[in-house]
Scaffold this motif. Sequence first.
Motif, PDB file in Angstrom:
ATOM      1  N   SER A  10      94.083  52.233 -50.079  1.00  0.00           N
ATOM      2  CA  SER A  10      94.205  52.621 -48.673  1.00  0.00           C
ATOM      3  C   SER A  10      95.608  53.123 -48.349  1.00  0.00           C
ATOM      4  N   ALA A  13      95.678  56.878 -49.887  1.00  0.00           N
ATOM      5  CA  ALA A  13      94.800  57.842 -49.231  1.00  0.00           C
ATOM      6  C   ALA A  13      95.491  58.630 -48.113  1.00  0.00           C
ATOM      7  N   PRO A  14      96.226  58.008 -47.193  1.00  0.00           N
ATOM      8  CA  PRO A  14      96.900  58.810 -46.159  1.00  0.00           C
ATOM      9  C   PRO A  14      97.974  59.731 -46.741  1.00  0.00           C
ATOM     10  N   ALA A  16      97.930  61.114 -49.753  1.00  0.00           N
ATOM     11  CA  ALA A  16      97.224  62.230 -50.398  1.00  0.00           C
ATOM     12  C   ALA A  16      96.654  63.180 -49.349  1.00  0.00           C
ATOM     13  N   LYS A  17      96.160  62.643 -48.250  1.00  0.00           N
ATOM     14  CA  LYS A  17      95.631  63.497 -47.182  1.00  0.00           C
ATOM     15  C   LYS A  17      96.754  64.321 -46.562  1.00  0.00           C
ATOM     16  N   TRP A  18      97.905  63.688 -46.303  1.00  0.00           N
ATOM     17  CA  TRP A  18      99.041  64.423 -45.727  1.00  0.00           C
ATOM     18  C   TRP A  18      99.501  65.526 -46.681  1.00  0.00           C
ATOM     19  N   ARG A  19      99.573  65.206 -47.970  1.00  0.00           N
ATOM     20  CA  ARG A  19      99.998  66.198 -48.974  1.00  0.00           C
ATOM     21  C   ARG A  19      99.014  67.362 -49.037  1.00  0.00           C
ATOM     22  N   ASN A  20      97.727  67.058 -48.984  1.00  0.00           N
ATOM     23  CA  ASN A  20      96.697  68.083 -49.016  1.00  0.00           C
ATOM     24  C   ASN A  20      96.769  68.961 -47.761  1.00  0.00           C
ATOM     25  N   ASP A  21      96.955  68.351 -46.606  1.00  0.00           N
ATOM     26  CA  ASP A  21      97.072  69.111 -45.358  1.00  0.00           C
ATOM     27  C   ASP A  21      98.315  69.995 -45.362  1.00  0.00           C
ATOM     28  N   ARG A  24      97.732  72.953 -47.708  1.00  0.00           N
ATOM     29  CA  ARG A  24      96.814  73.907 -47.095  1.00  0.00           C
ATOM     30  C   ARG A  24      97.520  74.738 -46.019  1.00  0.00           C
TER      31      ARG A  24
END
Length: 194
Positions: A10, A13-14, A16-21, A24
């Motif tokens: 957990s 996950a945030p 990785a999401k921030w890095r992905n955003d 992008r």
Amino acid sequence: MEGVGDDAASAVAPLAKWRNDFARAFQYYLDRSTPHPVQRWLGTLLVAAIYVLRVFYVQGFYVVSYGLGIYILNLLIGFLSPKVDPELDVLEGASLPTKGSDEFRPFIRRLPEFKFWYAITKAFCIAFFMTFFSLFDVPVFWPILLCYWIVLFVLTMKRQIMHMIKYKYIPFSIGKQRYSGKRSSASSSGVSRD
């Protein structure tokens, strides 16, 4: 035991999401800058000016600047070179036309303009970032590095220009070529012959 693994997952996950955003969004703006070469190069010129001012203000980081100059020279050679080197392709037939009767083949760069711009801009940003760490401020006598870089630049560009002359290619095209055919005197005068 399962609770420990869930906490680590957990927490990751945030991130990785921030890095992905971020990746992008960065790619979105990079793609939007593609059709604007003048604005891109002006931005790079601004970044280069900021870097030069930083080096001038700090009075150091000459080895970083020398490495940056060598890297940019390497990129420039890739930008000016054809994708398929005619020197290496002699056995299979030259890729660039050498006579007027040869088939037209457009000049395709080894390093496209967008990648050239992106690599130079990224290099200036990394070099600027390096100026904030004293580890990279190696004391050197900078005029010797400058003279060595100038000699290297002249010799490398001389070799590249000789290659361009030998294989008869020009890596630049300015605008779209226009052809004007001769008009017949009857059609230009507006008088029809019936």
